[in-house]
Design a protein around this motif. Structure first.
Motif, PDB file in Angstrom:
ATOM      1  N   LEU A  74       0.786  -1.134  -0.043  1.00  0.00           N
ATOM      2  CA  LEU A  74      -0.192  -0.045   0.096  1.00  0.00           C
ATOM      3  C   LEU A  74       0.881   1.254   0.046  1.00  0.00           C
ATOM      4  O   LEU A  74       0.594   2.211  -0.835  1.00  0.00           O
ATOM      5  CB  LEU A  74      -0.848   0.060   1.253  1.00  0.00           C
ATOM      6  CG  LEU A  74      -1.928   1.381   1.438  1.00  0.00           C
ATOM      7  CD1 LEU A  74      -2.767   1.404   0.487  1.00  0.00           C
ATOM      8  CD2 LEU A  74      -2.589   1.080   2.640  1.00  0.00           C
ATOM      9  N   ALA A  75       2.020   1.350   0.976  1.00  0.00           N
ATOM     10  CA  ALA A  75       2.762   2.335   0.864  1.00  0.00           C
ATOM     11  C   ALA A  75       3.363   2.599  -0.605  1.00  0.00           C
ATOM     12  O   ALA A  75       3.730   3.705  -1.087  1.00  0.00           O
ATOM     13  CB  ALA A  75       3.823   2.063   1.963  1.00  0.00           C
ATOM     14  N   THR A  76       3.758   1.360  -1.261  1.00  0.00           N
ATOM     15  CA  THR A  76       4.234   1.791  -2.405  1.00  0.00           C
ATOM     16  C   THR A  76       3.564   2.275  -3.515  1.00  0.00           C
ATOM     17  O   THR A  76       3.916   3.197  -4.359  1.00  0.00           O
ATOM     18  CB  THR A  76       4.780   0.248  -3.276  1.00  0.00           C
ATOM     19  OG1 THR A  76       5.871  -0.396  -1.990  1.00  0.00           O
ATOM     20  CG2 THR A  76       5.544   0.363  -4.438  1.00  0.00           C
ATOM     21  N   LEU A  77       2.305   1.691  -3.465  1.00  0.00           N
ATOM     22  CA  LEU A  77       1.005   2.094  -4.315  1.00  0.00           C
ATOM     23  C   LEU A  77       0.937   3.740  -4.087  1.00  0.00           C
ATOM     24  O   LEU A  77       0.629   4.615  -4.873  1.00  0.00           O
ATOM     25  CB  LEU A  77      -0.205   1.474  -4.024  1.00  0.00           C
ATOM     26  CG  LEU A  77      -0.014   0.115  -4.769  1.00  0.00           C
ATOM     27  CD1 LEU A  77      -1.306  -0.722  -4.105  1.00  0.00           C
ATOM     28  CD2 LEU A  77       0.251  -0.138  -6.309  1.00  0.00           C
ATOM     29  N   ILE A  78       0.847   4.274  -2.774  1.00  0.00           N
ATOM     30  CA  ILE A  78       0.866   5.566  -2.449  1.00  0.00           C
ATOM     31  C   ILE A  78       1.973   6.506  -2.916  1.00  0.00           C
ATOM     32  O   ILE A  78       1.695   7.598  -3.637  1.00  0.00           O
ATOM     33  CB  ILE A  78       0.469   5.774  -0.983  1.00  0.00           C
ATOM     34  CG1 ILE A  78      -0.790   4.979  -0.308  1.00  0.00           C
ATOM     35  CG2 ILE A  78       0.467   7.252  -0.457  1.00  0.00           C
ATOM     36  CD1 ILE A  78      -0.772   5.085   1.122  1.00  0.00           C
ATOM     37  N   LEU A  82       1.435   9.286  -5.806  1.00  0.00           N
ATOM     38  CA  LEU A  82       1.740  11.042  -5.568  1.00  0.00           C
ATOM     39  C   LEU A  82       2.866  11.299  -6.451  1.00  0.00           C
ATOM     40  O   LEU A  82       2.625  12.362  -6.832  1.00  0.00           O
ATOM     41  CB  LEU A  82       2.368  10.802  -4.225  1.00  0.00           C
ATOM     42  CG  LEU A  82       1.320  10.770  -2.967  1.00  0.00           C
ATOM     43  CD1 LEU A  82       1.994  10.789  -1.821  1.00  0.00           C
ATOM     44  CD2 LEU A  82       0.101  11.687  -3.251  1.00  0.00           C
ATOM     45  N   ARG A  83       3.892  10.277  -6.979  1.00  0.00           N
ATOM     46  CA  ARG A  83       4.837  10.751  -7.880  1.00  0.00           C
ATOM     47  C   ARG A  83       4.416  11.026  -9.407  1.00  0.00           C
ATOM     48  O   ARG A  83       4.565  11.835  -9.992  1.00  0.00           O
ATOM     49  CB  ARG A  83       5.945   9.511  -7.841  1.00  0.00           C
ATOM     50  CG  ARG A  83       7.136  10.153  -8.784  1.00  0.00           C
ATOM     51  CD  ARG A  83       8.392   9.005  -8.246  1.00  0.00           C
ATOM     52  NE  ARG A  83       7.977   7.465  -8.749  1.00  0.00           N
ATOM     53  CZ  ARG A  83       8.291   7.129  -9.840  1.00  0.00           C
ATOM     54  NH1 ARG A  83       8.990   7.722 -10.569  1.00  0.00           N
ATOM     55  NH2 ARG A  83       8.174   5.886 -10.137  1.00  0.00           N
ATOM     56  N   LYS A  84       3.535   9.992  -9.819  1.00  0.00           N
ATOM     57  CA  LYS A  84       3.156   9.989 -11.071  1.00  0.00           C
ATOM     58  C   LYS A  84       2.025  10.695 -11.536  1.00  0.00           C
ATOM     59  O   LYS A  84       1.927  11.658 -12.399  1.00  0.00           O
ATOM     60  CB  LYS A  84       3.028   8.516 -11.693  1.00  0.00           C
ATOM     61  CG  LYS A  84       4.357   7.953 -11.635  1.00  0.00           C
ATOM     62  CD  LYS A  84       4.096   6.351 -12.316  1.00  0.00           C
ATOM     63  CE  LYS A  84       5.412   5.513 -12.530  1.00  0.00           C
ATOM     64  NZ  LYS A  84       5.363   4.257 -12.960  1.00  0.00           N
ATOM     65  N   GLY A 188       5.008  -1.055 -14.842  1.00  0.00           N
ATOM     66  CA  GLY A 188       4.335  -1.071 -13.698  1.00  0.00           C
ATOM     67  C   GLY A 188       4.074  -2.046 -12.700  1.00  0.00           C
ATOM     68  O   GLY A 188       4.399  -2.117 -11.633  1.00  0.00           O
ATOM     69  N   ALA A 189       3.937  -3.346 -13.414  1.00  0.00           N
ATOM     70  CA  ALA A 189       4.065  -4.450 -12.832  1.00  0.00           C
ATOM     71  C   ALA A 189       5.349  -4.977 -12.084  1.00  0.00           C
ATOM     72  O   ALA A 189       5.407  -5.547 -11.194  1.00  0.00           O
ATOM     73  CB  ALA A 189       3.164  -5.664 -13.810  1.00  0.00           C
ATOM     74  N   ILE A 190       6.462  -4.809 -13.155  1.00  0.00           N
ATOM     75  CA  ILE A 190       7.490  -5.022 -12.461  1.00  0.00           C
ATOM     76  C   ILE A 190       7.845  -4.340 -11.255  1.00  0.00           C
ATOM     77  O   ILE A 190       8.596  -4.645 -10.492  1.00  0.00           O
ATOM     78  CB  ILE A 190       8.595  -4.816 -13.695  1.00  0.00           C
ATOM     79  CG1 ILE A 190       8.483  -5.779 -14.969  1.00  0.00           C
ATOM     80  CG2 ILE A 190      10.032  -5.124 -13.258  1.00  0.00           C
ATOM     81  CD1 ILE A 190       8.495  -7.381 -14.380  1.00  0.00           C
ATOM     82  N   MET A 195       8.808  -4.009  -5.425  1.00  0.00           N
ATOM     83  CA  MET A 195       8.456  -3.051  -4.176  1.00  0.00           C
ATOM     84  C   MET A 195       7.692  -4.006  -3.404  1.00  0.00           C
ATOM     85  O   MET A 195       8.156  -4.122  -2.029  1.00  0.00           O
ATOM     86  CB  MET A 195       7.459  -2.065  -4.287  1.00  0.00           C
ATOM     87  CG  MET A 195       7.982  -0.678  -5.279  1.00  0.00           C
ATOM     88  SD  MET A 195       9.358   0.075  -4.352  1.00  0.00           S
ATOM     89  CE  MET A 195      10.615  -0.567  -5.270  1.00  0.00           C
ATOM     90  N   SER A 196       7.111  -5.095  -3.902  1.00  0.00           N
ATOM     91  CA  SER A 196       6.697  -5.972  -2.839  1.00  0.00           C
ATOM     92  C   SER A 196       7.745  -7.102  -2.312  1.00  0.00           C
ATOM     93  O   SER A 196       7.534  -7.410  -1.084  1.00  0.00           O
ATOM     94  CB  SER A 196       5.588  -7.136  -3.904  1.00  0.00           C
ATOM     95  OG  SER A 196       4.204  -6.489  -4.267  1.00  0.00           O
ATOM     96  N   MET A 197       8.690  -7.472  -3.104  1.00  0.00           N
ATOM     97  CA  MET A 197      10.005  -7.969  -2.544  1.00  0.00           C
ATOM     98  C   MET A 197      10.625  -7.212  -1.594  1.00  0.00           C
ATOM     99  O   MET A 197      10.989  -7.637  -0.582  1.00  0.00           O
ATOM    100  CB  MET A 197      10.784  -8.430  -3.877  1.00  0.00           C
ATOM    101  CG  MET A 197      10.466  -9.586  -4.752  1.00  0.00           C
ATOM    102  SD  MET A 197       9.729 -11.065  -3.540  1.00  0.00           S
ATOM    103  CE  MET A 197      11.527 -11.642  -2.884  1.00  0.00           C
TER     104      MET A 197
END
Length: 299
Positions: A74-78, A82-84, A188-190, A195-197
């Motif tokens: 979730l933090a990665t997605l946020i 915000l960046r893009k 995006g998926a990569i 980020m998940s790892m």
């Protein structure tokens, strides 16, 4: 009875395994200019840890790992949003995200304080010196050895497999995301997978070595290696070597000085980086000077 030599082997081995896992991911995080995302994740997962602990009643429950992992994603997605989408600078996106989620975690701890025996320090800061006595005991009463070393081995296996299987995609999207998308790579998926790892590695590691050392191992070895080489395969090999060296030297210096093992490892990492920065800058100046003298001689 575990002797000093056995303790040293267990602690150094575990720290080295974690250093390799963090270093492998840190190389691609650095190339994407997202090194401090690991720091954001290490703080942002606090709400997930609290909720997982509240559900399971144990700091070692699967619910804690799952909750923390989901909050890391979730933090990665946020941060990415915000960046893009919101056009917020990366450093500001990271700062906003981890402070917001960390604050929510602290509020949850206060709200659930009467139901769970949990505080910010116990969920964020591990101590690798306790590793030899934190044993994995089976239901039959058999000891499998330190619990953390098995988690570190599993984590390294997952990270190594991830890098091996997606090396080309990670390399292309790290150096030029636009070109990777033109080549048909789902950037995006990569990025989300990476980020998940990082999230899983951070969560599974800071119980043993603490959040500060995890962040240092994500950032310092790749940054130091990058001072010496720009070839990605050499960069990965040198990062692994530096991470292991920091683990070994940091442990023995901590034992000699009777100080924090994690703190000494971070200090050693910082010292190695500063020494490398000085040496590589002098090497660069020497090359420039040699080139200028040669040009002057030729003229």
């Amino acid at each position: 009875m575990i002797t000093f030599d056995q303790n040293a082997f267990l602690i150094i081995s575990t720290a080295s395994l974690i250093a390799i896992s963090c270093g492998l991911l840190g190389v691609f995080m650095m190339l994407r200019k997202m090194s401090m995302t690991g720091d954001a994740i290490s703080h942002a997962v606090l709400p997930g840890i609290v909720i997982g602990y509240f559900i399971s009643g144990s700091q070692r429950g699967v619910e804690v790992i799952v909750g923390a992992g989901l909050l890391g994603i979730l933090a990665t997605l946020i941060i990415d949003f915000l960046r893009k989408k919101a056009k917020v600078q990366l450093d500001a996106s990271i700062g906003i995200t981890f402070t917001l989620l960390f604050a929510i975690g602290i509020i949850l701890i206060n709200l659930l304080a009467y139901k769970v025996d949990l505080d910010q320090e116990c969920v964020l800061y591990g101590e690798i010196a306790y590793l030899p006595i934190d044993l994995w005991i089976t239901d039959s009463g058999f000891s499998m050895g330190p619990r953390i070393i098995w988690l570190a081995l599993l984590n390294l296996l997952l990270v190594g497999s991830f890098i091996f299987l997606l090396f080309k995609e990670l390399k292309l999207t790290s150096f030029d995301e636009g070109f990777g998308m033109v080549m048909g790579i789902p950037a995006g998926a990569i990025n989300l997978a990476l980020m998940s790892m990082v999230s899983y590695t951070t969560v599974s590691s800071f119980d043993a070595v603490g959040a500060i050392l995890v962040v240092a191992l994500l950032v310092v070895p790749p940054a130091t290696a990058f001072l010496w080489t720009k070839d990605i395969k050499s960069l990965i090999k040198l990062t692994i070597g530096i991470g292991i060296g920091i683990s070994v030297l940091g442990y023995y210096l901590a034992f000699w000085a009777d100080s924090s093992i994690a703190g000494m490892m971070v200090t050693v990492g910082g010292a190695v980086f500063l020494i490398s920065a000085v040496l590589t800058s002098k090497k660069f100046k020497f090359r420039l000077g040699t080139q200028s003298n040669q040009e002057a001689f030729n003229s």
